[in-house]
Design an enzyme around this catalytic site. Structure first.
Site, PDB file in Angstrom:
ATOM      1  N   GLY A 168      15.842  -2.802   3.574  1.00 23.56           N
ATOM      2  CA  GLY A 168      15.500  -2.299   2.247  1.00 23.56           C
ATOM      3  C   GLY A 168      14.015  -2.216   2.002  1.00 23.56           C
ATOM      4  O   GLY A 168      13.565  -2.368   0.872  1.00 23.56           O
ATOM      5  N   LEU A 205      10.410   0.194   2.726  1.00 24.15           N
ATOM      6  CA  LEU A 205      10.065   1.552   2.331  1.00 24.15           C
ATOM      7  C   LEU A 205      10.939   2.594   3.028  1.00 24.15           C
ATOM      8  O   LEU A 205      11.443   3.525   2.387  1.00 24.15           O
ATOM      9  CB  LEU A 205       8.584   1.791   2.651  1.00 24.15           C
ATOM     10  CG  LEU A 205       7.787   2.667   1.707  1.00 24.15           C
ATOM     11  CD1 LEU A 205       7.975   2.270   0.263  1.00 24.15           C
ATOM     12  CD2 LEU A 205       6.312   2.574   2.085  1.00 24.15           C
ATOM     13  N   ARG A 253     -14.206  -3.408  16.715  1.00 26.57           N
ATOM     14  CA  ARG A 253     -13.101  -4.342  16.524  1.00 26.57           C
ATOM     15  C   ARG A 253     -12.404  -4.781  17.787  1.00 26.57           C
ATOM     16  O   ARG A 253     -12.016  -5.929  17.914  1.00 26.57           O
ATOM     17  CB  ARG A 253     -12.053  -3.721  15.603  1.00 26.57           C
ATOM     18  CG  ARG A 253     -12.439  -3.845  14.169  1.00 26.57           C
ATOM     19  CD  ARG A 253     -11.259  -3.562  13.307  1.00 26.57           C
ATOM     20  NE  ARG A 253     -11.690  -3.480  11.922  1.00 26.57           N
ATOM     21  CZ  ARG A 253     -10.848  -3.274  10.927  1.00 26.57           C
ATOM     22  NH1 ARG A 253      -9.568  -3.115  11.180  1.00 26.57           N
ATOM     23  NH2 ARG A 253     -11.289  -3.227   9.703  1.00 26.57           N
ATOM     24  N   HIS A 271      -0.101  -7.719  14.296  1.00 22.14           N
ATOM     25  CA  HIS A 271      -0.015  -7.043  13.009  1.00 22.14           C
ATOM     26  C   HIS A 271       1.078  -5.983  12.931  1.00 22.14           C
ATOM     27  O   HIS A 271       1.729  -5.826  11.906  1.00 22.14           O
ATOM     28  CB  HIS A 271      -1.367  -6.411  12.721  1.00 22.14           C
ATOM     29  CG  HIS A 271      -1.496  -5.846  11.348  1.00 22.14           C
ATOM     30  ND1 HIS A 271      -1.162  -6.565  10.221  1.00 22.14           N
ATOM     31  CD2 HIS A 271      -1.914  -4.636  10.911  1.00 22.14           C
ATOM     32  CE1 HIS A 271      -1.376  -5.807   9.155  1.00 22.14           C
ATOM     33  NE2 HIS A 271      -1.808  -4.635   9.539  1.00 22.14           N
ATOM     34  N   ARG A 325      -1.940   2.536  15.873  1.00 23.10           N
ATOM     35  CA  ARG A 325      -1.723   3.136  14.559  1.00 23.10           C
ATOM     36  C   ARG A 325      -3.004   3.160  13.731  1.00 23.10           C
ATOM     37  O   ARG A 325      -3.750   2.191  13.694  1.00 23.10           O
ATOM     38  CB  ARG A 325      -0.669   2.341  13.786  1.00 23.10           C
ATOM     39  CG  ARG A 325      -0.432   2.871  12.387  1.00 23.10           C
ATOM     40  CD  ARG A 325       0.683   2.143  11.671  1.00 23.10           C
ATOM     41  NE  ARG A 325       0.394   0.743  11.441  1.00 23.10           N
ATOM     42  CZ  ARG A 325      -0.428   0.297  10.512  1.00 23.10           C
ATOM     43  NH1 ARG A 325      -1.087   1.129   9.738  1.00 23.10           N
ATOM     44  NH2 ARG A 325      -0.626  -1.005  10.355  1.00 23.10           N
TER      45      ARG A 325
END
Lengths: 267, 676
Positions: B12, B14, B298, B364, B398
């Site tokens: 449930g 997005l 990063r 992540h 991503r």
């Protein structure tokens, strides 16, 4: 440097205890007798209530050395944004993920932390409660915008920054239940409470949502409606998201009065 | 209008709510299952915003550019047609949420405001304060509640999916789920099932994911024959706040404002960090990269911090290093970083204005997931997938603010396809030969086995062990020998799992039985991730092997496909559809203010240095592949914290800084993920 800048150092736990006692309310199942068990865990820095519970769960033995069942509680995001881990900690309702052990020990001055389930909801087991009724309250006030459809109909209505910011504050409500737990008027689900009123207000402020304001206000005019508010203002003090709950209640009351006085003009 | 079909949506968040809403709107009935009340799903944790090339700022942005940025950011591993479709749909998704009443931040004119994010030069990200995922999820939650009130949606909150029901032809006929209060098992007969269960972060023990993100249901599908794709692509954010219970993100802007990363030179140094003199601190980023210091890209920051800790030099010998802001006046910090510091303060209890923060890279996001075709169909007829649990959009990496849009896109594509399938499938419940009952019994037996098992192993300790091994060896830096050792460890853990005994004699609302089942499934997926990484001898996106530091398109411009077998995952490779944008080298140093240019020799030295983990001798250029010929600007410069925008802004240099920021972040492998 800090003192020169007028910064107040947060009180710190200077002399931490070797061990911490967690007095945890236990209940085997819905309707069963409630009792308390105490668990002792070694003090570590950076503990929050959730990580202490995780520690206890691994090997649930009470302070007296009795093997027992692991305490059950709800948790998910652990960032104070999902609302699920709410419980009563040292007498205050709050999220257990953001309840830091050091702060609690400073607050109590002792080495015991008390965990209880919220008292206004069915207690499923131990620290777990069922807040389904809060979601039902959202149905009652029709806390949604009526859409013609989810197909592509272009942009929504324009909105000023001021309205957007006010709505944003209401949009942060995570249905945690702190407001109901703290409300002296709310018991046995007799009152729809601040959460649902604020969500009605949130939708009523939207240019499209406004078109169904009557239905939403109707949902607040029943026996469990907005008139139950006793203006104790506890809700706004315990709300972890600083939602202007009392303002929502005031403004919604105003809307209801306005509708009662002038609603017939629109008929 | 609706024929008698039923679709089950699992999850449930997005993606699941997006699919549910579409199906209910089309007039069909949905069973919506979720482990937690849907409003408490992990989507609430997404902060930064949702991407869509609406081009309201006169920048000439377009879905085509969004498409290019996404494919490029993903290091060309994504099949391009669905990415293109998503980028084309994105503006209308944002407008739809606008109509649903999401309090998106506004311009003065009252229109939607957009901000810039890493990996793009355009204002493309719509946002609601600093908590966009929460507002988007709630908007869908409200709409689904409306359909629930109309009787179109049956919510099963507090139910966990255990397995699919497959008939003799391997066609999905529904699923089995467990009530988490009563442990009752129930069959959910369905003509189509849509998986929308999110990521598997808990495989790594602690991650930035919520506690429901176990990947357990997806693993169950995999074990029943669903293909799992690109499992080895796991995104790790360089600075998260290590908690005893989970990792929480710390924004990169802390380093942008002058934060310094260090560890005590002597690992046994137990002193208060402020009492450790400068000479006894190792500012390892500044020492190794004198030119960039703490503002290395990063991926380098992530790898270096990770390396220091793995070698045992973290603070207190643990997986943490100091990120120190205490040399900066508190009032400056309040002005520039206020909200971020408050998060740290809330969860750690230390005031970062006066005590160095302790940070560590954090798992992540999983780019990998269930294999789906361009219509979100898995290889099992009747089974669909959407959101983080499918592999389709993000390739090897991503971009920030792309996850929310991909969730909604996946749900919106899966829903009509599931309806079409359900309408046309040969299906009569009488023809299922009792497969539901059979599967239900099989699952009951598994529960009984778990309950009566009496062994010496502790399930939570096994989980911790798995998390530690996976975090140490299958995240930031990957070596083949360690990956092999990890797989052996996972086999050992699978064996020891057989000897766990649950420590809860009260089966009402017990968390021990569900956790045991999740753990078993996590171990299966952990092997997929580990062996996928082992076999991929290249570096691409989030997957980095010092022994194979370059992208190898010839061998590995391919999707990894894992299929379950009793012995081990069977891996194969599938060509990537690159028909729309030709793969090119990822190099974000071009097209900014200055052209980067790199002598090959410098590049090689820098790579060697990164691979060796040893400090580079003075004089060697600290330049990574793609190259920089200037120190990246202070990421936030003289900006101010904007409460309204929920970010640091500087009206004068914002655009320029953002260009640089996008460059830096993406040169760093595009791991700009603290805001989704």
């Amino acid at each position: 440097m800090s003192e020169a800048n007028g910064h107040k150092e947060k009180p710190r736990l200077t002399n931490p205890p070797k061990t911490i006692d967690f007095r945890i309310s236990r209940r085997e199942r819905l309707g069963a007798q409630q009792y308390t068990e105490t668990f002792e865990i070694p003090y570590r820095k950076n503990l929050n209530v959730i990580s202490a519970l995780m520690e206890i769960r691994k090997n649930p033995v009470t302070k007296e050395g009795k093997q027992t069942t692991p305490p059950v509680w709800d948790m998910n995001c652990l960032e104070q944004v999902c609302g699920i881990c709410t419980m009563v900690i040292d007498g205050r309702v709050r999220q257990s993920c953001s309840a830091l052990v050091d702060d609690l020990l400073i607050g109590s001055g002792g080495n015991t932390i008390t965990l209880e389930p919220m008292s206004k909801f069915p207690n499923v087991r131990d620290l777990q409660v069922d807040r389904t009724r809060m979601f039902n309250h959202l149905k009652q006030v029709q806390a949604w915008v009526e859409l013609d459809g989810t197909h592509d109909l272009g942009a929504g209505p324009t909105m000023t920054q001021a309205v957007q910011q006010e709505r944003y504050a209401y949009s942060r409500c995570m249905t945690c239940g702190c407001c109901l737990e703290a409300c002296p008027q709310y018991h046995d689900d007799n009152y729809i409470g601040p959460q649902a009123i604020a969500q009605a207000r949130y939708q009523n402020m939207h240019p499209t949502g406004k078109s169904t304001i009557d239905e939403r206000l109707n949902g607040l005019m029943g026996e469990d409606g907005i008139t139950n508010c006793g203006n104790a203002q506890n809700c706004v003090q315990v709300c972890p998201m600083s939602i202007p709950l009392t303002r929502a209640i005031y403004e919604t009351n105003r809307d209801i009065t306005f509708n009662a006085l002038f609603g017939w003009l629109r008929k | 209008m609706a024929g008698k079909i039923k679709i089950a949506v699992v999850g449930g968040g997005l993606a699941g709510l997006a699919a549910t809403m579409k199906i209910a709107e089309a007039g069909y009935e949905v069973d919506l299952l979720s482990v937690v009340p849907v409003k408490r799903s992990h989507s609430v944790c997404a902060q930064g915003g949702i991407n869509g090339a609406v081009n309201t700022k006169g920048e000439g942005d377009s879905p085509a550019k969004h498409f290019d940025d996404t494919v490029y950011g993903g290091d060309f591993l994504a099949n391009q047609p669905p990415v293109q479709k998503m980028c084309e749909m994105a503006p209308s998704i944002i407008y739809l949420f606008d109509r649903m009443g999401v309090p998106f931040s506004r311009t003065k004119e009252g229109l939607l405001d957009f901000r810039r994010f890493g990996g793009t030069l355009h204002h493309r990200t719509a946002f609601a304060g600093a908590s966009t995922g929460q507002q988007l999820l709630y908007a869908l939650d409200e709409q689904v509640r409306r359909f629930e009130t109309d009787g179109k949606v049956n919510k099963f909150e507090g139910w966990e999916m255990l397995s699919l029901v497959l008939d003799d032809h391997q066609v999905c006929r529904g699923l089995i789920a467990m009530n988490l209060q009563t442990l009752e098992l129930k069959e959910f007969s369905a003509d189509a099932v849509i998986m929308a269960t999110g990521g598997p972060g808990l495989i790594f023990g602690k991650s930035t994911n919520s506690m429901v993100c176990t990947g357990s249901a997806v693993s169950a599908c995999y074990q029943q024959g669903a293909k799992y794709a690109n499992g080895e692509f796991i995104q790790v954010h360089p600075t998260s706040i290590p908690g005893e219970d989970k990792l929480r993100l710390m924004s990169e802007s802390a380093r942008g404002e002058g934060g310094r990363v260090w560890v005590p030179r002597n690992t046994d140094d137990k002193r208060n960090p402020k009492d450790i003199p400068e000479t006894e601190r190792q500012y390892f980023l500044e020492e190794k990269y004198p030119a960039y210091g703490n503002l290395v890209p990063r991926d380098i920051a992530t790898r270096e911090i990770f390396q220091v800790c793995i070698e045992g030099h973290g603070v207190g010998g643990e997986n943490q290093v100091y990120l120190d802001l205490t040399h900066i006046p508190a009032e400056t910090l309040d002005r520039k970083l206020g909200a971020i510091l408050e998060i740290y303060e809330m969860f750690v209890g230390d005031d970062p204005r006066h005590v160095p923060m302790r940070i560590f890279p954090g798992v992540h996001y999983s780019m990998g997931g269930l294999w789906v075709d361009f219509e979100q169909r898995t290889n099992i007829p009747g089974l669909f997938a959407a959101g983080e649990c499918d592999y389709s959009i993000h390739g090897a990496n991503r971009l920030g603010a792309n996850s929310l849009v991909s969730c909604v896109y996946g749900g919106f594509v899966a829903a009509p396809n599931a309806i079409d399938y359900a309408k046309n499938v040969e299906r009569k419940n009488t023809e299922t030969n009792g497969v539901h009952a059979t599967e239900l019994r099989r699952q009951q037996e598994i529960n009984l086995q778990i309950i009566k098992n009496k062994g010496s192993e502790n399930q939570y300790k096994l989980h911790e062990e798995m998390g530690k091994w996976m975090t140490d060896n299958v995240t930031v830096v990957r070596y083949n020998d360690r990956l092999k050792a990890t797989d052996e460890k996972l086999l050992e853990l699978q064996d020891r799992f057989k000897r766990i005994s649950i420590n809860d004699s009260n089966l009402w609302a017990t968390q021990a039985v569900p956790h045991a089942r999740q753990l078993k499934n996590m171990l299966e997926l952990a092997r997929v991730i580990t062996l996928g990484a082992l076999q991929r001898d290249e570096s691409r996106g989030a997957h980095y092997k010092p022994d194979f530091p370059n992208r190898d398109d010839e061998r590995f411009l391919k999707t990894t496909i894992a299929e379950w077998s009793a012995e081990e995952p069977i891996l194969s490779y599938e060509a990537v559809d690159i028909g729309l944008i030709e793969p090119r080298k990822r190099d974000y140093s071009k097209g900014g203010k200055k052209e980067g240019k790199q002598p090959q020799e410098t590049l090689r030295l820098a790579e060697q240095a990164a691979a060796s983990g040893l400090p580079v001798k003075e004089g060697a250029d600290q330049i990574r592949e793609g190259g920089y010929d200037q120190k990246p600007e202070n990421l936030s410069g003289a900006k101010i914290w904007s409460q309204e925008k929920g970010e640091l802004i500087d009206p004068e240099t914002e655009a320029e800084t953002r260009v640089q920021q996008g460059k830096d972040i993406d040169a760093a492998g595009g791991k700009q993920t603290d805001e989704r």
